[in-house]
Design an enzyme around this catalytic site. Structure first.
Site: not given
Length: 172
Positions: A127, A139
């Site tokens: 998350e 990411y």
């Protein structure tokens, strides 16, 4: 010799990454406190890092531009994941403010992802706060894609809720 020559010529060396154990609980708590408004305690890190299902790495800085300083063993960032069967979740990735945007997060992921794959992890989740564009970009550069959203998942420094994006990457 090559590192010294690269430093003398003004080139920076990449951060180095190492396995992380429970003895780094206090250091992790310090770095985490510099990175998140509601940090975890040293005791929480020590307990997590002692777990058999946890895989963690820390990074020390590369040599700074134009310096003769050789990197030491001072953590400037870390990543911590927990495995469950063939899945894992990145619980946290934190980098000190002075070491951000210098390849520390990328170095951590470059070492961490193959280590998880070697441990049998096929799918990796995390998350990230929807407003953390630097982390989202990092990411995404490592192949993570959004698979969900959690409204009011995080509390910001001011106490207001923030949305978390759920990201996933397959490691096979």
């Amino acid at each position: 010799m090559l590192r010294w020559l690269g430093n003398w010529l003004g080139k920076s060396t990449a951060p180095t990454v190492h396995r992380l154990g429970p003895q780094f609980g206090k250091v992790c708590a310090r770095i985490h406190a510099q990175s998140f408004p509601h940090p975890w305690s040293a005791e929480e890190f020590e307990a997590l890092l002692a777990g058999r299902d946890v895989i963690a790495h820390w990074a020390n800085p590369g040599a700074s531009l134009g310096s003769f300083w050789q990197p030491g063993r001072t953590p400037v960032g870390f990543i911590l994941s927990r495995r469950a069967a063939d899945q894992a979740e990145i619980l946290t990735l934190a980098v000190t403010p002075k070491a951000r945007q210098k390849g520390v997060g990328a170095a951590l992921l470059t070492t961490h992802l193959p280590t998880l794959a070697a441990a049998g992890v096929k799918s990796l989740f995390l998350e990230v706060e929807a407003g953390n564009t630097a982390a989202i970009r990092l990411y995404q550069n490592f192949g993570f894609r959004q698979v969900g959203e959690r409204k009011a998942y995080y509390r910001t420094a001011g106490g207001s809720p923030a949305t978390a994006l759920v990201l996933r990457r397959d490691l096979f």
